[in-house]
Scaffold this motif. Structure first.
Motif, short mmCIF file in Angstrom:
data_model
loop_
_atom_site.label_atom_id
_atom_site.label_comp_id
_atom_site.label_asym_id
_atom_site.label_seq_id
_atom_site.Cartn_x
_atom_site.Cartn_y
_atom_site.Cartn_z
N ILE A 172 -3.30 -9.88 -34.05
CA ILE A 172 -5.07 -10.16 -34.15
C ILE A 172 -5.40 -11.06 -35.21
O ILE A 172 -6.05 -12.01 -35.15
N GLU A 173 -4.78 -10.85 -36.39
CA GLU A 173 -5.17 -11.58 -37.52
C GLU A 173 -4.55 -13.12 -37.54
O GLU A 173 -5.30 -14.08 -37.99
N GLU A 174 -3.70 -13.15 -36.89
CA GLU A 174 -3.13 -14.57 -36.49
C GLU A 174 -3.97 -15.33 -35.49
O GLU A 174 -4.47 -16.59 -35.94
N ILE A 175 -4.65 -14.78 -34.64
CA ILE A 175 -5.43 -15.47 -33.89
C ILE A 175 -6.78 -15.60 -34.49
O ILE A 175 -7.42 -16.77 -34.46
N GLU A 176 -7.29 -14.85 -35.49
CA GLU A 176 -8.29 -14.84 -36.26
C GLU A 176 -8.20 -16.26 -37.00
O GLU A 176 -9.09 -16.98 -37.15
N GLU A 177 -7.13 -16.26 -37.78
CA GLU A 177 -6.58 -17.46 -38.69
C GLU A 177 -6.62 -18.89 -37.53
O GLU A 177 -7.25 -19.88 -38.25
N ILE A 178 -6.10 -18.76 -36.48
CA ILE A 178 -6.31 -19.88 -35.69
C ILE A 178 -7.76 -20.25 -35.40
O ILE A 178 -8.09 -21.42 -35.46
#
Length: 72
Positions: free
Chosen positions: A49-55
């Protein structure tokens, strides 16, 4: 974040379809935002989820600094 080149190579090797969004694509950020909503509903891994937020942050920053358009 995982290496996107490596992910594409794996998809090609496994004959798995893949989809690429570019920062210049005016439709990319809204698509990622919709994907993020699905991820929050279906994925329990907080790191993913954090990876998608960073993207999303990266795409927003690019949009704010560069001109986006419908890609060629």
């Amino acid at each position: 974040m995982k290496n996107p080149i490596q992910m594409i190579k794996q998809c090609i090797a496994n004959e798995e379809p893949y989809f690429v969004l570019r920062g210049k694509d005016i439709c990319a950020l809204p698509a990622i935002e919709k994907y993020y909503e699905s991820v929050k509903d279906k994925v329990k891994d907080p790191y993913f989820i954090e990876e998608i937020e960073e993207i999303m942050k990266d795409f927003r920053a690019f949009r704010d600094e560069q001109e986006t358009h419908i890609p060629d």
